[in-house]
Design an enzyme around this catalytic site. Sequence first.
Site, PDB file in Angstrom:
ATOM      1  N   LYS A  84      63.649  56.340  43.298  1.00  0.00           N
ATOM      2  CA  LYS A  84      64.866  56.475  42.510  1.00  0.00           C
ATOM      3  C   LYS A  84      64.898  55.305  41.219  1.00  0.00           C
ATOM      4  O   LYS A  84      63.991  54.603  40.958  1.00  0.00           O
ATOM      5  CB  LYS A  84      65.941  54.435  43.474  1.00  0.00           C
ATOM      6  CG  LYS A  84      65.137  52.593  43.048  1.00  0.00           C
ATOM      7  CD  LYS A  84      66.088  52.331  44.081  1.00  0.00           C
ATOM      8  CE  LYS A  84      65.367  50.906  43.667  1.00  0.00           C
ATOM      9  NZ  LYS A  84      64.719  50.336  44.347  1.00  0.00           N
TER      10      LYS A  84
ATOM     11  N   ARG B  23      67.795  51.132  26.010  1.00  0.00           N
ATOM     12  CA  ARG B  23      66.563  51.754  26.031  1.00  0.00           C
ATOM     13  C   ARG B  23      64.991  51.890  25.236  1.00  0.00           C
ATOM     14  O   ARG B  23      64.980  52.519  24.352  1.00  0.00           O
ATOM     15  CB  ARG B  23      66.996  53.883  25.909  1.00  0.00           C
ATOM     16  CG  ARG B  23      68.061  54.005  26.668  1.00  0.00           C
ATOM     17  CD  ARG B  23      67.209  55.565  28.056  1.00  0.00           C
ATOM     18  NE  ARG B  23      68.318  55.092  28.787  1.00  0.00           N
ATOM     19  CZ  ARG B  23      68.971  55.614  30.279  1.00  0.00           C
ATOM     20  NH1 ARG B  23      67.175  55.846  30.666  1.00  0.00           N
ATOM     21  NH2 ARG B  23      69.692  55.186  30.805  1.00  0.00           N
TER      22      ARG B  23
ATOM     23  N   GLU C  88      67.471  45.592  42.782  1.00  0.00           N
ATOM     24  CA  GLU C  88      67.495  46.382  44.276  1.00  0.00           C
ATOM     25  C   GLU C  88      67.924  45.467  45.368  1.00  0.00           C
ATOM     26  O   GLU C  88      68.031  45.624  47.072  1.00  0.00           O
ATOM     27  CB  GLU C  88      65.489  45.583  44.304  1.00  0.00           C
ATOM     28  CG  GLU C  88      64.995  46.247  43.731  1.00  0.00           C
ATOM     29  CD  GLU C  88      63.241  46.702  43.606  1.00  0.00           C
ATOM     30  OE1 GLU C  88      62.789  45.181  44.092  1.00  0.00           O
ATOM     31  OE2 GLU C  88      62.858  47.961  43.921  1.00  0.00           O
TER      32      GLU C  88
ATOM     33  N   PHE D 294      57.835  50.416  39.526  1.00  0.00           N
ATOM     34  CA  PHE D 294      58.511  50.549  38.912  1.00  0.00           C
ATOM     35  C   PHE D 294      58.165  49.933  37.305  1.00  0.00           C
ATOM     36  O   PHE D 294      56.910  49.056  37.487  1.00  0.00           O
ATOM     37  CB  PHE D 294      59.795  49.550  39.318  1.00  0.00           C
ATOM     38  CG  PHE D 294      60.900  49.704  38.257  1.00  0.00           C
ATOM     39  CD1 PHE D 294      61.868  50.955  38.499  1.00  0.00           C
ATOM     40  CD2 PHE D 294      60.905  48.502  36.488  1.00  0.00           C
ATOM     41  CE1 PHE D 294      62.582  50.772  36.966  1.00  0.00           C
ATOM     42  CE2 PHE D 294      61.438  48.870  36.007  1.00  0.00           C
ATOM     43  CZ  PHE D 294      62.352  50.165  36.183  1.00  0.00           C
TER      44      PHE D 294
ATOM     45  N   ASP E  57      69.827  40.706  23.642  1.00  0.00           N
ATOM     46  CA  ASP E  57      69.863  41.444  24.696  1.00  0.00           C
ATOM     47  C   ASP E  57      71.372  41.529  26.022  1.00  0.00           C
ATOM     48  O   ASP E  57      72.004  40.839  25.799  1.00  0.00           O
ATOM     49  CB  ASP E  57      68.853  40.680  25.739  1.00  0.00           C
ATOM     50  CG  ASP E  57      68.498  41.077  27.227  1.00  0.00           C
ATOM     51  OD1 ASP E  57      68.333  42.297  27.089  1.00  0.00           O
ATOM     52  OD2 ASP E  57      68.229  40.741  28.025  1.00  0.00           O
TER      53      ASP E  57
ATOM     54  N   THR F 233      68.626  47.229  24.257  1.00  0.00           N
ATOM     55  CA  THR F 233      69.039  46.777  24.817  1.00  0.00           C
ATOM     56  C   THR F 233      67.616  47.847  26.274  1.00  0.00           C
ATOM     57  O   THR F 233      67.238  48.778  25.593  1.00  0.00           O
ATOM     58  CB  THR F 233      69.785  46.287  26.113  1.00  0.00           C
ATOM     59  OG1 THR F 233      70.126  47.055  27.938  1.00  0.00           O
ATOM     60  CG2 THR F 233      71.321  47.895  25.824  1.00  0.00           C
TER      61      THR F 233
END
Lengths: 1181, 338
Positions: free
Chosen positions: A569, A791, A504, A546, A408, A680
């Site tokens: 965002k 992705r 964040e 999210f 990862d 990832t």
Amino acid sequence: MLVRHIFPVSSLFSLGGDESRVDSRTIYVGHRPSTTEAFIPPKFCDNRIVSSKYTVWNFLPKNLFEQFRRIANFYFLIIFLVQVIVDTPTSPVTSGLPLFFVITVTAIKQGYEDWLRHKADNEVNKYPVTVLENGRRMGTESEKIKVGDVVEVNEDETFPCDLILLQSTRDDDTCFVTTASLDGESNHKTHYTVPDTEKDLDSLSATIECEQPQPDLYKFVGRMHIYKTDREPEIRSLGPENLLLKGATLKNTQRICGVAVYTGMETKMALNYQGKSQKRSAVEKSINAFLLVYLCILVSKALVCTTLKYVWQSKPGQDEPWYNQKTQREKETNLYLKMFTDFLSFMVLFNFIIPVSMYVTVEMQKFLGSFFITWDRDFYDPEIQEGALVNTSDLNEELGQVEYVFTDKTGTLTQNNMEFIECCIDGFQYKYRDAVSELDGFSATDGPVSKLQEKAGKEREELFLRALCLCHTVQVKDMAGVDGMEGCPPPHEQTGFIASSPDEVALVKGAMRYGFTFLGMESKKMKIMNRSNAIETYDLLHVLNFDPVRRRMSVIVRSKSGDALLFCKGADSSIFPRVRQEEVEKIRVHVERNATEGYRTLCVAYKKLSPEEYARADADLQAARLALQDREEKLIAVYNQVEAGMTLIGATAVEDRLQEEAAETMEALQGAGIKVWVLTGDKMETAKSTCYACRLFQRGTELLELTVRTLEDGVRKREERLHDLLLEYHKKAVQDVPPTKGWSKPSQDFGFIIDGASLSMVFNSSESSSSHYKNLFLQICQNCTTVLCCRMAPLQKAQIVKMVKCSKGSPITLSIGDGANDVSMILEAHVGIGIKGKEGRQAVRNSDYAIPKLKHLKKLLLGHGHLYYVRIAHLVQYFFYKNLCFILPQFLYQFFCGYSQQPLYDAAYLTMYNICFTSMPILAYSLLEQHICVEVLLDNATLYRSIAKNAMLRWVPFLYWTLLGVFHGLLFFFGVRFLFGNPALQANGQVFGNWSYGTIVFTVLVFTVTFKLALDTRHWTWINHFVIWGSLCFYVIFSFFWGGIIWPFLKQQRLYYVFAHMLSSASAWLVIVLLILLSLLPDILLVVLRKSSTAFLPRGRPLSSCCRRRPALTASPGVTEVSPSPCFLLHCPPPNTDHDYHSCSSLVCFATPLACFLPDCFCPPYGNVHYHLHPLNSTSR
Amino acid sequence: MSKEENTANRPDNTAFTQQRLPAWQPMLSAGIVIPGFVIIGVAFIGIGVALFVTSQNIQVLEKDYTGIETNSSCFKCTNPRVKNCNCTINFSLDKLFEGPVFVYYGLSNYFQNYRKYGASKDAAQLTGDLAYFTEPSTSCVPYQRDAKNKPIVPCGSIANSMFNDTFKLFQIVNSGNVAVPLDGKGIAWWTDYNIKYRNPTTNPLKNAFNDTVKPIFWPRPAYELDTTNAANNGFINQDFLVWMRRSALPNFRKLYRRITEGEYAKGLPAGDYALVIGYNYPVKAFDGRKKVVFSNVSWMGGKNQFLGIAYLVIGSLCVVMSIVMLIVYAKFKFPDEE
């Protein structure tokens, strides 16, 4: 798996009218029936957690059953039964005792483990809880909670079952929860009470309708019907934000009350613990293959003996000589039955060739050996104050066999420690120069934003900063005084904010540096302090959460002026299509530049909602949230609808620093011949830059990209483009590349980049082409030094791992990750490694091994893995060898005793050989051996390649060991056979009998086998000395003792003084010494030759010399410095990259094929590897 | 965080847990190996020479008396119908056969190591336990009881098939025969004679055998095996003990007598001898052979060329290998020896 209770739901509740809702459960809150319904208490399982397998009563039968399901144990049981039933040469004790020993040891181990589970279960099940029952608070035990009970939980307590939050002591009807023990996310999560429930729980009459238990921690759909005497029942939707999971802990909230919905084994935690598949190591497969070979040898031996017996007996006078007449019964027995019995007898006689104790030794070795990982101080991380964790001991040796590492990125390669680096507003770049020094010096007048070129308009700046301040789910840590500190800047403490994602926090802190401080949220009002130290308040209307598919989140707030504002965002790819295109270009430049520098970038957009727009969005959102069916899909549809037509304000760049020694670790892994794939969820540019930073990609690496970007280049359809690209890359990376020589670096490095969308195209394209594409893709990937998949959804990660795992040669894969999104690939890979990182414990819990930092992977693989593999491989081979040369003389003896199944050795020797005389040295060896010391292993990553592809457990080394066993067995038997040409071996002219014969052979056997191990031992600690010499002493003492006493319980004193008489004979001594030396001579020679060959490592330091200091192994590429030797050199060409790639400098290997089967030889394995073999004379002159 | 917690979680720093136990790495460098091989080789050659010479000095005289050949004097005895057959084998010695001389009898193709045969005895009976005199173990079948269902003592195949040829040795001196005294003591293992096998304590021994019968093939009962020596009867008769220790291989020899008494204790002087054989033991049925062996012994036991030769071969092998290694090492000098 999930247990589904299907029970009828009354038509009253089936408002939606969809049939599929049979798969739901109805819960009566507080067991109070609703007024309109006849109350049938539905049956649910109780709240007892049972992770244990046995009880006191069923332990014995169940455990025995489990153990005898194992093929080896069953085989020995059969042998034992045959011995009991049929008249066999050896007594049942000889095989019964070892079997009993093995079964007992395993049972004790499993019993102990189960006892631990019982203890843990009890701790959970007996935990005191408070249940509200008709207004009274009742103390009870956790296991007694029933579905429908209203449970009270106090601060810092864990929830005893899955609860729907009804009431909280906090005034905003929320509670904070940390799921650290569940998924490991240590941040505080907010959960909400069901809106508008009665404050008085006693009078609450409600039913909850929710889905049947399912293991997904983050999914929950349900609804609550609240009945009021005077009104229509009200319906509230329930989501995961209302559900408190068993195992989570209540934080920052005094007390809550909730109704139990899932209990016991149906809680999400329990469901998640199940289904963890058992991983088996490749070594075990090798063992089984060898076992099969030995079984064949055994059967053929028995067949040969049986056949020869009857051939021999057919000669006149042989079958029944006058001195050995048969009994009446023997004469009457059917010939074929006799043959069968004889066959069984031979099987029993030779059954010791299958090493009964090997399994138990292997298990003990794995179990005890894994402690060395836990104990290793190098794995101790002072930061989290923890060391490595071993969840399964079955895979220790697999760590030495890894060919593919799937890692990862975030939190694994990088620290997941976010720092706000810069932002870009309207295309102007703002860089924060010195975070620390200017923190106090900012003022509203000149602005905290250091001017690089030009500044965007002040209005835009402030809008951007407001967006950063508002668009998040961060909470301010509940600290005394925060509320009362109006006007004063809140303390700039690092721990001041709690959020589910560290970016964040970084963004909020970034905004704070520029003068906009988020003060916290109070009853749905967000407060921020702007540059002029004025407090602005916004009503939080909606949070559009999210999720990794949307890759963005939004908030809808209402400002003081009454405008509804949407701030969004998210990742550039998900924002850019949703904003007005003319703004995109100037920001894209920055985003891409930032991404190549390795920063995580987020784009920020906003939109002003007109009252009508807002009203519609509000209604849609409410409706979607209430939906019981397909809620997710509906929500996403609404989200997409709302988040459209926005205005792009700017972008942020957050740095995620690399883990300590990430680059060195990756380099070492690549040096070890391991292919590293980065999987990832992050965007390509960021991931790519991380790869560069980790030196996975190097300057010379040619990148092959298969991403949405490259696919959308032309005008053609994506599918066609995919086809072309795959073929093109395949040609480049696979076909045009000259076959690589050995482990040398290919002339051109390739790196492959693919993204999630393209990957799903590869996997999901039409039936026929899919497998073709997959094949192409796999071949390209396997020829690349590094593959980067960005992705990726968690499931795609697992898909990739599975694809590689199942590819040709079934390479051993290892996945390493730290977050919940890595769990799927951790579970899928042969070896799963969890990093005890910031993202929690989910990965750690599902992993096979957990380490605190990425850098520890190097030692885990190159050090521990290598050693464990060598140890266990040697253990397995040695076990087969020692049993082969144990039984071979007994087989040969049949040719000299008329195939009468006469055992050569005494029963005591047969029984004790594997348990006592030869078991401890190999166990000690397999725990302590360091044929090369760890420091050298770590410094010379290439050594890892020497054991790749199961090199020590392939057929060639197996053949070597088998031949060695045969050689030894023949030598033992015939050496003594020639000695017994004249059995008058004592100085007083007396003769030796058959038991003396067997004892001499056995003595030679025990000593040779032990000395053989001693020769292979490169690392003699006092324990090795103790067990090796101790075992031999024990054998001698035992033999004296066994033959020195008339044993009252024995019928025959066959060995009475046989051993002592043997020792009194000079000839016996001489033949023992002779045979031992002769047996070991080839091995001594090999050791000597191998020694001489390993002496040629750089600077002539022998690898096996274990050094307490780090040896000065400097790079010396090429072979020029190597001194001439009588053997051959294997060398890697000097690396052609400009990096200090030193691991593959020069590696010497003795060319004698036999030398390669031995643990000390560093020849690369067989198969697709080619050797550069130069006679040394030619290279040195 | 407190220091205690820090140390509590931290793994112990012991040599064992860190896999850093002090260890010895055996280094078989050329400097050790070549001299080692030379020493082993020389030692082996030395032992080999000693063994070979010793073995060469052992005198052995073997005489097959099976009587297969028709011209053999024992041919007449091979007919099973002939009872109490005696045959004589003459031989002459040209030089002194050094003493003490051991007389062995040898059998071939005789499977004393047959499993069922080996199990066919009653160990408890042979320790003098009278309970087993009346009830011999079933392992003795078919030699547990005779046709009249009387228990056989000692029971079983091994005892039943005890070797019963007799040998008498005469030196032919001036046409007169001088008997060479054969000593039947000390031919069985001391522990067998004194501990493992026991007669019942009944006195006289004969009474213990009441209601039992002798093994079917035996001419005399167990208590009359040696009429000359009362202490050599029953289960501790030395010939019986020698027989009961089963041979390892189908071609074997067993000690029969020693020549330790009188003037022949120093050996058999050169001259003519006659060996009178009481031929009782049938071997033709299973294609076996019988022989008598005169041999003297050394510290290594009887004559055995194998050990000496093996030691010489291995010893020379070691020396040769060390020489080869030396040449190789000299040619390509090893860096670790610089």
